[in-house]
Design a protein around this motif. Structure first.
Motif, PDB file in Angstrom:
ATOM      1  N   ALA A 135      52.197  -3.710 -35.807  1.00 35.80           N
ATOM      2  CA  ALA A 135      51.467  -3.715 -37.279  1.00 35.80           C
ATOM      3  C   ALA A 135      50.744  -2.290 -37.399  1.00 35.80           C
ATOM      4  O   ALA A 135      50.447  -2.036 -38.713  1.00 35.80           O
ATOM      5  CB  ALA A 135      50.583  -4.638 -37.289  1.00 35.80           C
ATOM      6  N   ARG A 136      50.656  -1.522 -36.503  1.00 37.12           N
ATOM      7  CA  ARG A 136      50.036  -0.203 -36.320  1.00 37.12           C
ATOM      8  C   ARG A 136      51.011   0.740 -37.128  1.00 37.12           C
ATOM      9  O   ARG A 136      50.326   1.671 -37.898  1.00 37.12           O
ATOM     10  CB  ARG A 136      49.815   0.497 -34.957  1.00 37.12           C
ATOM     11  CG  ARG A 136      48.946  -0.238 -34.160  1.00 37.12           C
ATOM     12  CD  ARG A 136      48.780   0.550 -32.657  1.00 37.12           C
ATOM     13  NE  ARG A 136      48.748   1.898 -32.808  1.00 37.12           N
ATOM     14  CZ  ARG A 136      49.508   2.980 -32.579  1.00 37.12           C
ATOM     15  NH1 ARG A 136      50.759   2.269 -32.017  1.00 37.12           N
ATOM     16  NH2 ARG A 136      49.413   4.164 -32.742  1.00 37.12           N
ATOM     17  N   HIS A 137      51.987   0.300 -37.610  1.00 33.70           N
ATOM     18  CA  HIS A 137      53.039   1.215 -38.435  1.00 33.70           C
ATOM     19  C   HIS A 137      53.209   0.676 -39.838  1.00 33.70           C
ATOM     20  O   HIS A 137      53.899   1.188 -40.645  1.00 33.70           O
ATOM     21  CB  HIS A 137      54.355   1.243 -37.585  1.00 33.70           C
ATOM     22  CG  HIS A 137      54.239   2.011 -36.307  1.00 33.70           C
ATOM     23  ND1 HIS A 137      54.200   3.299 -36.071  1.00 33.70           N
ATOM     24  CD2 HIS A 137      54.245   1.109 -35.159  1.00 33.70           C
ATOM     25  CE1 HIS A 137      54.026   3.576 -34.699  1.00 33.70           C
ATOM     26  NE2 HIS A 137      54.063   2.294 -33.997  1.00 33.70           N
ATOM     27  N   GLU A 138      52.119  -0.256 -40.083  1.00 30.50           N
ATOM     28  CA  GLU A 138      52.044  -0.675 -41.586  1.00 30.50           C
ATOM     29  C   GLU A 138      53.258  -1.194 -42.323  1.00 30.50           C
ATOM     30  O   GLU A 138      53.484  -0.572 -43.300  1.00 30.50           O
ATOM     31  CB  GLU A 138      51.376   0.640 -42.204  1.00 30.50           C
ATOM     32  CG  GLU A 138      49.848   0.678 -41.550  1.00 30.50           C
ATOM     33  CD  GLU A 138      49.170   1.631 -42.468  1.00 30.50           C
ATOM     34  OE1 GLU A 138      49.739   2.568 -43.037  1.00 30.50           O
ATOM     35  OE2 GLU A 138      47.651   1.950 -42.303  1.00 30.50           O
TER      36      GLU A 138
ATOM     37  N   ASP B  35      55.343  -3.480 -44.760  1.00 28.53           N
ATOM     38  CA  ASP B  35      54.673  -4.160 -45.972  1.00 28.53           C
ATOM     39  C   ASP B  35      54.798  -5.663 -45.558  1.00 28.53           C
ATOM     40  O   ASP B  35      53.580  -6.327 -46.221  1.00 28.53           O
ATOM     41  CB  ASP B  35      55.630  -4.066 -46.983  1.00 28.53           C
ATOM     42  CG  ASP B  35      55.882  -2.725 -47.432  1.00 28.53           C
ATOM     43  OD1 ASP B  35      54.992  -1.978 -47.943  1.00 28.53           O
ATOM     44  OD2 ASP B  35      56.847  -1.978 -47.133  1.00 28.53           O
TER      45      ASP B  35
ATOM     46  N   LYS C 258      50.731  -6.514 -32.837  1.00 27.20           N
ATOM     47  CA  LYS C 258      49.933  -5.791 -32.956  1.00 27.20           C
ATOM     48  C   LYS C 258      50.111  -4.442 -33.088  1.00 27.20           C
ATOM     49  O   LYS C 258      49.716  -3.515 -33.954  1.00 27.20           O
ATOM     50  CB  LYS C 258      48.559  -5.941 -32.084  1.00 27.20           C
ATOM     51  CG  LYS C 258      47.375  -5.070 -32.483  1.00 27.20           C
ATOM     52  CD  LYS C 258      46.231  -5.279 -31.333  1.00 27.20           C
ATOM     53  CE  LYS C 258      45.672  -6.808 -31.553  1.00 27.20           C
ATOM     54  NZ  LYS C 258      44.359  -7.150 -30.723  1.00 27.20           N
TER      55      LYS C 258
ATOM     56  N   TYR D 187      59.314  -0.201 -34.089  1.00 25.79           N
ATOM     57  CA  TYR D 187      58.645   0.893 -35.036  1.00 25.79           C
ATOM     58  C   TYR D 187      59.727   1.785 -35.512  1.00 25.79           C
ATOM     59  O   TYR D 187      59.747   2.162 -36.761  1.00 25.79           O
ATOM     60  CB  TYR D 187      57.530   1.631 -34.642  1.00 25.79           C
ATOM     61  CG  TYR D 187      57.839   2.876 -33.722  1.00 25.79           C
ATOM     62  CD1 TYR D 187      58.000   4.105 -34.151  1.00 25.79           C
ATOM     63  CD2 TYR D 187      58.021   2.265 -32.194  1.00 25.79           C
ATOM     64  CE1 TYR D 187      58.488   5.230 -33.087  1.00 25.79           C
ATOM     65  CE2 TYR D 187      58.370   3.456 -31.214  1.00 25.79           C
ATOM     66  CZ  TYR D 187      58.703   4.802 -31.673  1.00 25.79           C
ATOM     67  OH  TYR D 187      58.975   5.898 -30.835  1.00 25.79           O
TER      68      TYR D 187
ATOM     69  N   LYS E  86      60.844   3.152 -44.073  1.00 28.65           N
ATOM     70  CA  LYS E  86      60.014   3.972 -45.101  1.00 28.65           C
ATOM     71  C   LYS E  86      60.508   5.178 -45.211  1.00 28.65           C
ATOM     72  O   LYS E  86      60.262   5.859 -46.499  1.00 28.65           O
ATOM     73  CB  LYS E  86      58.609   4.000 -44.192  1.00 28.65           C
ATOM     74  CG  LYS E  86      57.679   3.006 -43.908  1.00 28.65           C
ATOM     75  CD  LYS E  86      56.437   3.298 -43.315  1.00 28.65           C
ATOM     76  CE  LYS E  86      55.387   1.967 -42.981  1.00 28.65           C
ATOM     77  NZ  LYS E  86      54.794   1.680 -44.153  1.00 28.65           N
TER      78      LYS E  86
END
Length: 216
Positions: free
Chosen positions: A195-198, A200, A192, A168, A175
């Motif tokens: 992916a919580r930190h979105e 792209d 997973k 992350y 970002k």
């Protein structure tokens, strides 16, 4: 397909381009078994993969932090070539991106001498125009400083770049610097969680970048 303006891809090193997970875990357990006998098991050190050593060891024993870092690095250096491997499709993907004219860089929280060992072992060093290490910045990822430094060295704008990583810290650094971001599903911490930190994009294998960029 990604933004046509993207011409630069920045990569984390450990856990992204090269598999240093077993080396890192072994280095932590070697050090922690010395300073905290019997306290840490393999699953306990997984959260330590990614953050700088100072951040981890200072939280465990601030008074012995420098000693612990020295022991970790000595073991890590000695065992490096025995435990480090390259991830599937990494070399081929870097080769294709380079041939297509993409500017490639590494942004890592490792020291330069250890970075050079990994690049030499796997043969991927020549693909990169810049390598930003912990030696080069005051504020490591997730601070945007190392990503911004790499972009300056490559004469690239944030809107032209993707930051790729397994942690992350990599996603947030991208970002925070204004780049697009891509997580890697082979992260030892689990796709997973990352992916919580979105990010792209989420890569199942490194060659997915070729489809995202439109190279193939």
């Amino acid at each position: 397909m990604t933004d046509k303006r993207v011409n630069t891809i920045l990569f984390d090193l450990d856990g992204t381009l090269i598999n240093t997970n077993e080396l890192i875990i072994a280095s932590y357990l070697h050090t922690l078994d010395h300073y905290c006998p019997g306290r840490y098991q393999r699953e306990d050190v997984l959260p330590f993969i990614g953050p700088p050593l100072y951040e981890t060891f200072s939280g465990i024993n601030a008074a012995k932090c420098d000693e612990m870092i020295s022991m970790y690095r000595a073991f890590n250096h000695d065992m490096h070539d025995e435990l480090v491997t390259e991830y599937e499709t990494v070399y081929e993907t870097l080769d294709e991106l380079k041939k297509a004219g993409y500017k490639l860089g590494i942004v890592t929280t490792k020291l330069r001498d250890t970075v050079n060992m990994g690049l030499a072992l796997t043969g991927i060093g020549p693909f990169f125009e810049t390598v930003v290490t912990l030696d080069d910045v005051k504020n490591p990822k997730p601070d945007p400083e190392p990503v911004r430094l790499a972009l300056r060295q490559l004469a690239s704008e944030p809107s032209e770049a993707i930051m790729v990583g397994d942690n992350y810290h990599d996603v947030l650094a991208g970002k925070n610097a204004g780049t697009k971001t891509a997580g890697v599903a082979w992260t030892i911490k689990g796709a997973k969680e990352l992916a919580r930190h979105e990010p792209d994009y989420m890569l199942e294998k490194m060659s997915d970048l070729l489809q995202i960029t439109g190279v193939k």
